[in-house]
Write a protein that holds these residues in place. Sequence first.
Motif, PDB file in Angstrom:
ATOM      1  N   THR A  68      83.373 -27.537  26.437  1.00  0.00           N
ATOM      2  CA  THR A  68      82.727 -27.740  27.987  1.00  0.00           C
ATOM      3  C   THR A  68      83.366 -28.482  28.750  1.00  0.00           C
ATOM      4  OG1 THR A  68      80.440 -26.905  26.907  1.00  0.00           O
ATOM      5  CG2 THR A  68      80.631 -27.853  29.169  1.00  0.00           C
ATOM      6  N   LEU A  69      83.448 -29.803  28.193  1.00  0.00           N
ATOM      7  CA  LEU A  69      83.999 -30.763  28.967  1.00  0.00           C
ATOM      8  C   LEU A  69      85.423 -30.475  29.510  1.00  0.00           C
ATOM      9  CD1 LEU A  69      82.970 -33.963  27.190  1.00  0.00           C
ATOM     10  CD2 LEU A  69      82.317 -33.566  29.474  1.00  0.00           C
ATOM     11  N   MET A  70      86.374 -29.765  28.604  1.00  0.00           N
ATOM     12  CA  MET A  70      87.696 -29.515  28.967  1.00  0.00           C
ATOM     13  C   MET A  70      87.947 -28.175  29.324  1.00  0.00           C
ATOM     14  SD  MET A  70      89.384 -31.472  25.415  1.00  0.00           S
ATOM     15  CE  MET A  70      90.888 -31.613  25.980  1.00  0.00           C
ATOM     16  N   GLY A  71      86.851 -27.465  29.668  1.00  0.00           N
ATOM     17  CA  GLY A  71      86.969 -26.324  30.345  1.00  0.00           C
ATOM     18  C   GLY A  71      87.533 -25.114  29.664  1.00  0.00           C
ATOM     19  N   ILE A  72      87.276 -25.272  28.056  1.00  0.00           N
ATOM     20  CA  ILE A  72      87.897 -24.295  27.222  1.00  0.00           C
ATOM     21  C   ILE A  72      87.074 -23.526  26.354  1.00  0.00           C
ATOM     22  CG2 ILE A  72      90.200 -25.071  27.308  1.00  0.00           C
ATOM     23  CD1 ILE A  72      90.073 -26.777  24.810  1.00  0.00           C
ATOM     24  N   VAL A  73      85.566 -23.779  26.777  1.00  0.00           N
ATOM     25  CA  VAL A  73      84.334 -23.224  25.822  1.00  0.00           C
ATOM     26  C   VAL A  73      84.421 -21.915  25.221  1.00  0.00           C
ATOM     27  CG1 VAL A  73      82.938 -22.601  27.644  1.00  0.00           C
ATOM     28  CG2 VAL A  73      81.996 -23.583  25.660  1.00  0.00           C
ATOM     29  N   TRP A  74      85.085 -21.018  25.905  1.00  0.00           N
ATOM     30  CA  TRP A  74      85.193 -19.784  25.581  1.00  0.00           C
ATOM     31  C   TRP A  74      86.449 -19.482  24.698  1.00  0.00           C
ATOM     32  CZ3 TRP A  74      80.918 -17.067  26.522  1.00  0.00           C
ATOM     33  CH2 TRP A  74      80.261 -17.353  27.269  1.00  0.00           C
ATOM     34  N   GLN A  75      87.182 -20.483  24.433  1.00  0.00           N
ATOM     35  CA  GLN A  75      88.517 -20.280  23.629  1.00  0.00           C
ATOM     36  C   GLN A  75      87.847 -20.006  22.037  1.00  0.00           C
ATOM     37  OE1 GLN A  75      91.787 -20.032  24.247  1.00  0.00           O
ATOM     38  NE2 GLN A  75      92.171 -21.216  25.831  1.00  0.00           N
ATOM     39  N   LYS A  76      88.830 -19.527  21.203  1.00  0.00           N
ATOM     40  CA  LYS A  76      88.383 -19.230  19.777  1.00  0.00           C
ATOM     41  C   LYS A  76      89.773 -20.079  18.907  1.00  0.00           C
ATOM     42  CE  LYS A  76      84.676 -16.902  20.922  1.00  0.00           C
ATOM     43  NZ  LYS A  76      83.275 -17.706  20.923  1.00  0.00           N
ATOM     44  N   ILE A  77      89.151 -20.073  17.790  1.00  0.00           N
ATOM     45  CA  ILE A  77      90.325 -20.403  16.765  1.00  0.00           C
ATOM     46  C   ILE A  77      90.353 -19.340  15.700  1.00  0.00           C
ATOM     47  CG2 ILE A  77      90.391 -22.997  16.984  1.00  0.00           C
ATOM     48  CD1 ILE A  77      88.211 -23.213  14.646  1.00  0.00           C
ATOM     49  N   TYR A  78      91.644 -18.986  15.436  1.00  0.00           N
ATOM     50  CA  TYR A  78      91.605 -17.658  14.515  1.00  0.00           C
ATOM     51  C   TYR A  78      92.475 -18.106  13.392  1.00  0.00           C
ATOM     52  CZ  TYR A  78      90.075 -15.156  18.883  1.00  0.00           C
ATOM     53  OH  TYR A  78      89.471 -14.641  19.894  1.00  0.00           O
ATOM     54  N   PRO A  79      92.325 -17.353  12.238  1.00  0.00           N
ATOM     55  CA  PRO A  79      93.334 -17.413  11.140  1.00  0.00           C
ATOM     56  C   PRO A  79      94.541 -17.070  11.400  1.00  0.00           C
ATOM     57  CG  PRO A  79      91.600 -15.653  10.679  1.00  0.00           C
ATOM     58  CD  PRO A  79      91.262 -16.289  12.164  1.00  0.00           C
ATOM     59  N   SER A  80      95.710 -17.515  10.967  1.00  0.00           N
ATOM     60  CA  SER A  80      97.055 -17.198  10.701  1.00  0.00           C
ATOM     61  C   SER A  80      97.381 -17.797   9.385  1.00  0.00           C
ATOM     62  CB  SER A  80      97.710 -18.244  12.049  1.00  0.00           C
ATOM     63  OG  SER A  80      99.078 -17.870  11.953  1.00  0.00           O
ATOM     64  N   ASN A  81      97.823 -16.701   8.561  1.00  0.00           N
ATOM     65  CA  ASN A  81      98.105 -16.776   7.320  1.00  0.00           C
ATOM     66  C   ASN A  81      96.790 -17.204   6.503  1.00  0.00           C
ATOM     67  OD1 ASN A  81     100.601 -15.531   7.730  1.00  0.00           O
ATOM     68  ND2 ASN A  81     101.671 -17.966   8.180  1.00  0.00           N
ATOM     69  N   ASP A  82      96.922 -18.615   6.111  1.00  0.00           N
ATOM     70  CA  ASP A  82      95.703 -19.025   5.281  1.00  0.00           C
ATOM     71  C   ASP A  82      95.232 -20.230   6.037  1.00  0.00           C
ATOM     72  OD1 ASP A  82      97.992 -20.583   4.537  1.00  0.00           O
ATOM     73  OD2 ASP A  82      97.259 -21.054   2.725  1.00  0.00           O
ATOM     74  N   LEU A  83      95.649 -20.431   7.202  1.00  0.00           N
ATOM     75  CA  LEU A  83      95.112 -21.655   7.918  1.00  0.00           C
ATOM     76  C   LEU A  83      94.644 -21.297   9.434  1.00  0.00           C
ATOM     77  CD1 LEU A  83      97.976 -24.205   7.708  1.00  0.00           C
ATOM     78  CD2 LEU A  83      96.014 -24.149   6.532  1.00  0.00           C
ATOM     79  N   LEU A  84      93.789 -22.009   9.948  1.00  0.00           N
ATOM     80  CA  LEU A  84      93.095 -21.910  11.254  1.00  0.00           C
ATOM     81  C   LEU A  84      94.284 -22.266  12.337  1.00  0.00           C
ATOM     82  CD1 LEU A  84      89.358 -22.754  10.640  1.00  0.00           C
ATOM     83  CD2 LEU A  84      90.382 -20.259  10.747  1.00  0.00           C
ATOM     84  N   LYS A  85      94.297 -21.777  13.340  1.00  0.00           N
ATOM     85  CA  LYS A  85      95.151 -22.026  14.686  1.00  0.00           C
ATOM     86  C   LYS A  85      94.201 -22.760  15.342  1.00  0.00           C
ATOM     87  CE  LYS A  85      99.412 -20.891  13.774  1.00  0.00           C
ATOM     88  NZ  LYS A  85     100.707 -21.815  13.927  1.00  0.00           N
ATOM     89  N   PRO A  86      94.422 -24.131  15.714  1.00  0.00           N
ATOM     90  CA  PRO A  86      93.553 -24.730  16.820  1.00  0.00           C
ATOM     91  C   PRO A  86      93.879 -24.392  18.291  1.00  0.00           C
ATOM     92  CG  PRO A  86      95.441 -26.131  16.043  1.00  0.00           C
ATOM     93  CD  PRO A  86      95.633 -24.887  15.243  1.00  0.00           C
ATOM     94  N   VAL A  87      93.007 -24.617  19.050  1.00  0.00           N
ATOM     95  CA  VAL A  87      93.272 -24.452  20.619  1.00  0.00           C
ATOM     96  C   VAL A  87      94.190 -25.242  21.121  1.00  0.00           C
ATOM     97  CG1 VAL A  87      92.086 -24.501  22.724  1.00  0.00           C
ATOM     98  CG2 VAL A  87      90.766 -23.389  20.995  1.00  0.00           C
ATOM     99  N   LEU A  88      95.306 -24.800  21.754  1.00  0.00           N
ATOM    100  CA  LEU A  88      96.391 -25.559  22.535  1.00  0.00           C
ATOM    101  C   LEU A  88      95.843 -25.997  23.907  1.00  0.00           C
ATOM    102  CD1 LEU A  88      99.037 -26.668  21.604  1.00  0.00           C
ATOM    103  CD2 LEU A  88     100.061 -24.699  22.647  1.00  0.00           C
ATOM    104  N   TRP A  89      95.563 -27.269  24.108  1.00  0.00           N
ATOM    105  CA  TRP A  89      95.354 -27.628  25.443  1.00  0.00           C
ATOM    106  C   TRP A  89      96.512 -27.865  26.185  1.00  0.00           C
ATOM    107  CZ3 TRP A  89      91.682 -28.780  29.220  1.00  0.00           C
ATOM    108  CH2 TRP A  89      91.992 -29.834  30.035  1.00  0.00           C
TER     109      TRP A  89
END
Length: 396
Positions: A68-89
Amino acid sequence: MADKDKNDIKLERMENFLKRVPHKIMVLSGKGGVGKSTVAANLAVFLSNRGYKVGLLDVDVHGPSIGTLMGIVWQKIYPSNDLLKPVLWSKNLKVVSVQFLLENPDDAIIWRGPVKMGIIKQFLSDVDWGELDFLIIDSPPGTGDEPLTIAQTIPDCKALIVTTPQKVSLADVRKSLTFCKEVNIDVLGIIENMSGFVCPNCGAVHDIFKSGGGSELAKQYKIDFLGKIPIDPKIVEESDEGNLLDKYDGKVKEIMNEVVDRILKRLSLNKGGEKVMRIAVPMAEGELCAHFGHCEVFGIVDVEDGKVVKEEYLTPPPHAPGVIPNWLAEQKVNVVLTGGMGPMAQNLMRQNGIEVITGVSGGSLKDVIEAYLNGRLVLGSNVCDHEHGKGHTHRH
């Protein structure tokens, strides 16, 4: 056996990741409502703007607010291969929060301790963080499961404690300090947030509530006091829109830059992440030159464990806007001692992760360095501070 092997792989992956991150900082507060998450988010952004690779991890499971503070509350983290991809600010800042796993940001998370501990460890083992210089961890208020999990999982993590000036908040900070002592976490310092009020008309800071409690507490416990951040109505409005301090020009942004300077100094870091203090002093005719841009050479010394281990004199390139700050950054300088420096040059220094101390009196390189290392620098006005006038004084 397969499950055990899978758990072993996760543990090994987490340990390998943490070994590669030189600096892990957990932002703590004894009670809620002190602006802890705001400080954590701004610290991550300001460090990333200086060129550091930063990960921001929100482990406040029940009250996550980083998105919420960073204005990215609707972003999602998704799996890529066997890892999760963080949100890139930004290219230098990656963000992970429980908020990014929810279908609806307003959904309540009803988890007991073991589940919370599991998700925190998963964020450390199963996220593709890449190479980081800093991992900033926003922890919930108090001393419960989440900060305890971080303390036990990341034993070399440092704590940054946020408080407000009021007695009730300071009393809770003492509990946070006791917690850090019990779990052997080094306290990086204390920040006093909501300390005073920035007048929207004149820009002056007024102490409408008490002020200075954080600095007194720091003295009492013999830990670093990193700064007082006042309330600014403009910033409150901007925060509601997901805009952080790097988008705002004013007193609070200046103070936040000073807080970051002190943290970097506490860690003895330059932009390359090396644990050495490299100090530059502009020189003319064998003594400190009062005007930063008019010096003949820079005396540059390397300091380790409070002792000078190397001394050299380097001729700077011809003086032009922005040239010398970038050149000093290339020399891996992280502190500049000078008689004077204009505001534009100071901003360029900050962007390169270089701390600037102005108002330093003349003397030989040895005299200036010894006074700095022994805390005996006597500072006067910044002779190049055209913006603030001759009466402006910087204190070290």
